[in-house]
Design a protein around this motif. Structure first.
Motif, PDB file in Angstrom:
ATOM      1  N   ALA A  22       2.797 -27.770  12.789  1.00 14.64           N
ATOM      2  CA  ALA A  22       3.398 -27.379  14.308  1.00 14.64           C
ATOM      3  C   ALA A  22       4.381 -26.068  14.593  1.00 14.64           C
ATOM      4  O   ALA A  22       4.539 -25.062  15.902  1.00 14.64           O
ATOM      5  CB  ALA A  22       4.177 -28.880  14.882  1.00 14.64           C
ATOM      6  N   TYR A  23       5.460 -26.736  14.412  1.00 19.13           N
ATOM      7  CA  TYR A  23       7.229 -25.526  14.242  1.00 19.13           C
ATOM      8  C   TYR A  23       6.245 -24.159  14.159  1.00 19.13           C
ATOM      9  O   TYR A  23       6.844 -22.964  14.472  1.00 19.13           O
ATOM     10  CB  TYR A  23       7.786 -25.316  13.065  1.00 19.13           C
ATOM     11  N   ARG A  24       5.470 -23.494  13.516  1.00 19.16           N
ATOM     12  CA  ARG A  24       4.476 -22.167  13.114  1.00 19.16           C
ATOM     13  C   ARG A  24       4.230 -21.847  14.189  1.00 19.16           C
ATOM     14  O   ARG A  24       3.367 -21.144  14.096  1.00 19.16           O
ATOM     15  CB  ARG A  24       3.999 -21.803  11.842  1.00 19.16           C
ATOM     16  N   SER A  25       3.569 -22.955  14.655  1.00 18.99           N
ATOM     17  CA  SER A  25       2.749 -22.540  15.933  1.00 18.99           C
ATOM     18  C   SER A  25       3.283 -22.410  17.677  1.00 18.99           C
ATOM     19  O   SER A  25       2.813 -22.863  18.518  1.00 18.99           O
ATOM     20  CB  SER A  25       1.295 -23.622  16.492  1.00 18.99           C
ATOM     21  N   GLY A  26       4.474 -22.619  17.263  1.00 13.43           N
ATOM     22  CA  GLY A  26       5.728 -22.684  18.314  1.00 13.43           C
ATOM     23  C   GLY A  26       5.428 -24.499  18.740  1.00 13.43           C
ATOM     24  O   GLY A  26       5.861 -24.002  20.488  1.00 13.43           O
ATOM     25  N   ILE A  27       5.659 -25.209  18.524  1.00 17.75           N
ATOM     26  CA  ILE A  27       5.360 -26.505  19.039  1.00 17.75           C
ATOM     27  C   ILE A  27       6.560 -27.463  18.257  1.00 17.75           C
ATOM     28  O   ILE A  27       6.543 -27.249  17.083  1.00 17.75           O
ATOM     29  CB  ILE A  27       4.212 -26.920  19.522  1.00 17.75           C
ATOM     30  N   PHE A  28       6.261 -28.847  19.381  1.00 18.13           N
ATOM     31  CA  PHE A  28       7.319 -29.942  18.248  1.00 18.13           C
ATOM     32  C   PHE A  28       7.062 -31.348  18.847  1.00 18.13           C
ATOM     33  O   PHE A  28       7.205 -31.265  20.219  1.00 18.13           O
ATOM     34  CB  PHE A  28       9.660 -29.208  18.389  1.00 18.13           C
ATOM     35  N   PRO A  29       7.229 -32.131  18.126  1.00 17.24           N
ATOM     36  CA  PRO A  29       8.149 -33.200  18.476  1.00 17.24           C
ATOM     37  C   PRO A  29       8.876 -33.906  19.287  1.00 17.24           C
ATOM     38  O   PRO A  29      10.278 -33.816  18.748  1.00 17.24           O
ATOM     39  CB  PRO A  29       7.795 -34.453  16.956  1.00 17.24           C
ATOM     40  N   GLY A 132      28.316 -31.304  15.016  1.00 24.21           N
ATOM     41  CA  GLY A 132      27.416 -30.657  13.083  1.00 24.21           C
ATOM     42  C   GLY A 132      25.869 -30.919  14.127  1.00 24.21           C
ATOM     43  O   GLY A 132      26.248 -31.253  15.928  1.00 24.21           O
ATOM     44  N   LEU A 133      25.569 -30.150  13.529  1.00 22.09           N
ATOM     45  CA  LEU A 133      24.153 -29.714  13.968  1.00 22.09           C
ATOM     46  C   LEU A 133      22.859 -30.023  13.056  1.00 22.09           C
ATOM     47  O   LEU A 133      23.166 -30.495  12.060  1.00 22.09           O
ATOM     48  CB  LEU A 133      24.386 -28.656  14.363  1.00 22.09           C
ATOM     49  N   TYR A 134      21.619 -29.778  13.277  1.00 28.94           N
ATOM     50  CA  TYR A 134      20.392 -30.006  11.830  1.00 28.94           C
ATOM     51  C   TYR A 134      19.179 -28.881  13.156  1.00 28.94           C
ATOM     52  O   TYR A 134      18.735 -28.976  14.122  1.00 28.94           O
ATOM     53  CB  TYR A 134      19.941 -31.600  11.440  1.00 28.94           C
ATOM     54  N   GLY A 135      18.599 -29.074  11.704  1.00 28.80           N
ATOM     55  CA  GLY A 135      17.478 -28.573  12.661  1.00 28.80           C
ATOM     56  C   GLY A 135      16.724 -27.412  11.225  1.00 28.80           C
ATOM     57  O   GLY A 135      16.271 -28.471  10.393  1.00 28.80           O
ATOM     58  N   VAL A 136      15.540 -26.789  11.610  1.00 31.20           N
ATOM     59  CA  VAL A 136      14.276 -26.874  10.729  1.00 31.20           C
ATOM     60  C   VAL A 136      14.251 -25.444  10.546  1.00 31.20           C
ATOM     61  O   VAL A 136      14.471 -24.828  11.514  1.00 31.20           O
ATOM     62  CB  VAL A 136      12.957 -26.863  12.039  1.00 31.20           C
ATOM     63  N   ALA A 137      14.011 -24.720   9.071  1.00 29.21           N
ATOM     64  CA  ALA A 137      14.520 -23.990   8.563  1.00 29.21           C
ATOM     65  C   ALA A 137      13.049 -23.590   8.157  1.00 29.21           C
ATOM     66  O   ALA A 137      12.462 -24.556   7.252  1.00 29.21           O
ATOM     67  CB  ALA A 137      15.184 -23.366   7.753  1.00 29.21           C
ATOM     68  N   PHE A 138      12.064 -22.420   7.873  1.00 27.38           N
ATOM     69  CA  PHE A 138      10.786 -22.123   7.076  1.00 27.38           C
ATOM     70  C   PHE A 138      10.464 -20.064   7.779  1.00 27.38           C
ATOM     71  O   PHE A 138      11.807 -20.090   8.209  1.00 27.38           O
ATOM     72  CB  PHE A 138       9.705 -21.818   7.934  1.00 27.38           C
ATOM     73  N   ASP A 139       9.994 -19.662   6.559  1.00 24.40           N
ATOM     74  CA  ASP A 139      10.138 -18.185   7.022  1.00 24.40           C
ATOM     75  C   ASP A 139      11.287 -17.330   7.589  1.00 24.40           C
ATOM     76  O   ASP A 139      12.306 -17.947   6.811  1.00 24.40           O
ATOM     77  CB  ASP A 139       8.494 -17.600   7.950  1.00 24.40           C
ATOM     78  N   ALA A 203       8.631 -13.194  12.714  1.00 25.14           N
ATOM     79  CA  ALA A 203       9.560 -13.823  11.185  1.00 25.14           C
ATOM     80  C   ALA A 203       9.006 -14.338  10.448  1.00 25.14           C
ATOM     81  O   ALA A 203       9.478 -15.136   9.844  1.00 25.14           O
ATOM     82  CB  ALA A 203      10.217 -14.785  12.072  1.00 25.14           C
ATOM     83  N   ARG A 204       7.826 -14.282   9.799  1.00 24.77           N
ATOM     84  CA  ARG A 204       6.912 -14.410   8.442  1.00 24.77           C
ATOM     85  C   ARG A 204       7.813 -14.091   7.886  1.00 24.77           C
ATOM     86  O   ARG A 204       8.201 -12.653   7.050  1.00 24.77           O
ATOM     87  CB  ARG A 204       5.742 -14.164   9.140  1.00 24.77           C
ATOM     88  N   GLY A 205       7.496 -14.384   6.444  1.00 23.07           N
ATOM     89  CA  GLY A 205       8.329 -13.900   4.752  1.00 23.07           C
ATOM     90  C   GLY A 205       9.175 -14.553   5.123  1.00 23.07           C
ATOM     91  O   GLY A 205       9.785 -15.086   5.842  1.00 23.07           O
ATOM     92  N   LYS A 206       9.648 -14.913   3.358  1.00 25.06           N
ATOM     93  CA  LYS A 206      10.252 -14.295   3.312  1.00 25.06           C
ATOM     94  C   LYS A 206      11.925 -14.190   3.168  1.00 25.06           C
ATOM     95  O   LYS A 206      12.065 -13.093   3.580  1.00 25.06           O
ATOM     96  CB  LYS A 206      10.274 -15.310   1.702  1.00 25.06           C
ATOM     97  N   PRO A 207      13.099 -14.957   3.058  1.00 26.27           N
ATOM     98  CA  PRO A 207      14.583 -14.075   4.062  1.00 26.27           C
ATOM     99  C   PRO A 207      14.497 -13.485   2.686  1.00 26.27           C
ATOM    100  O   PRO A 207      13.806 -13.266   1.313  1.00 26.27           O
ATOM    101  CB  PRO A 207      15.226 -15.493   4.160  1.00 26.27           C
ATOM    102  N   GLN A 208      16.203 -12.636   3.235  1.00 26.41           N
ATOM    103  CA  GLN A 208      16.639 -12.156   1.440  1.00 26.41           C
ATOM    104  C   GLN A 208      17.344 -13.184   0.414  1.00 26.41           C
ATOM    105  O   GLN A 208      17.527 -13.234  -0.236  1.00 26.41           O
ATOM    106  CB  GLN A 208      17.890 -11.716   2.376  1.00 26.41           C
ATOM    107  N   MET A 209      17.392 -14.949   0.941  1.00 24.91           N
ATOM    108  CA  MET A 209      18.344 -15.743   0.640  1.00 24.91           C
ATOM    109  C   MET A 209      17.611 -16.876   1.108  1.00 24.91           C
ATOM    110  O   MET A 209      17.834 -17.685   1.969  1.00 24.91           O
ATOM    111  CB  MET A 209      20.103 -15.178   0.102  1.00 24.91           C
TER     112      MET A 209
END
Length: 239
Positions: A22-29, A132-139, A203-209
């Protein structure tokens, strides 16, 4: 904010693979309320992001950072943060963060794809979670979900740390979902969903670290007199 929604009858936690797709498609719940067991999928018509080189940090906030008013950690209290974000607050008695959302993102956190930044203060020999805050990380993407603050500037400090960590780790996109007055003061900009999807693809692909490695560099002071000085100096260089 107008959005396309699709209701889901499922009651179990959302599968990790479904969330990431979903996140990679630009949507969220989201949920309609704290007690609602159903979720719906949201695709905003307009999307808010904070450019990673465009965070607005006021002089007073830089002073707070340098003073190390808060002890800042990462991923030490993920579920506490998400529950604090879901709790009633003045002017916002209801929340879209339901128990099903909490369970789903806690599983995503255990799988390494959801992260929290925590701000603590020491009082009477005890540590209190005050923001604080929270979120989702990918790519190379971080999707900020929610933040909370029980002490002046706590959520702003958490956001400053997040932006510095994302920059250090080589991320390229910080999604804030919906624009708010608070986010606008921190440098958020709004764009059509179609433009956001272009950035998401780029923004696809692995980050540097890894994010935790970037956090540890700042927490160690990164060659400066304190973690807060390291963050303030880094943000000065990147904004």
């Amino acid at each position: 904010m107008a959005a396309h929604v699709m209701h889901s009858p499922l009651r179990s936690p959302i599968p990790i693979e479904t969330l990431l797709l979903a996140y990679r498609s630009g949507i969220f719940p989201m949920a309609d309320s704290r007690e609602d067991q159903d979720i719906f999928w949201v695709e905003p018509r307009d999307r808010a992001i904070i450019p990673l080189d465009g965070l607005h940090v006021s002089k007073s906030l830089r002073k707070v950072l340098r003073a190390d008013k808060f002890k800042v950690t990462m991923d030490e209290a993920f579920e506490d943060v998400i529950r604090a974000c879901a709790a009633p607050r003045p002017g916002h008695p209801e929340s879209w963060i339901s128990e099903r959302i909490v369970a789903s993102y806690s599983a995503l956190h255990r799988a390494g794809h959801a992260h929290s930044i925590e701000c603590w203060i020491e009082t009477q020999g005890k540590r209190l979670l005050v923001g604080g805050l929270y979120g989702v990380a990918f790519d190379q993407v971080f999707c900020g979900e929610s933040m909370f603050s029980h002490s002046t500037d706590a959520s702003k400090v958490a956001l400053c740390w997040l932006v510095a960590i994302l920059n250090k780790a080589g991320y390229t996109l910080l999604d804030c979902q919906f624009m708010t007055d608070h986010l606008a003061t921190m440098g958020a900009v709004e764009m059509p969903q179609a433009d956001y999807l272009v950035l998401l693809h780029q923004a696809r692909g692995k980050p540097q670290m890894w994010l935790d490695a970037a956090y540890r560099e700042f927490a160690a002071g990164a060659g400066y007199s304190s973690p807060g000085n390291a963050i303030a100096q880094f943000l000065t260089q990147t904004s």
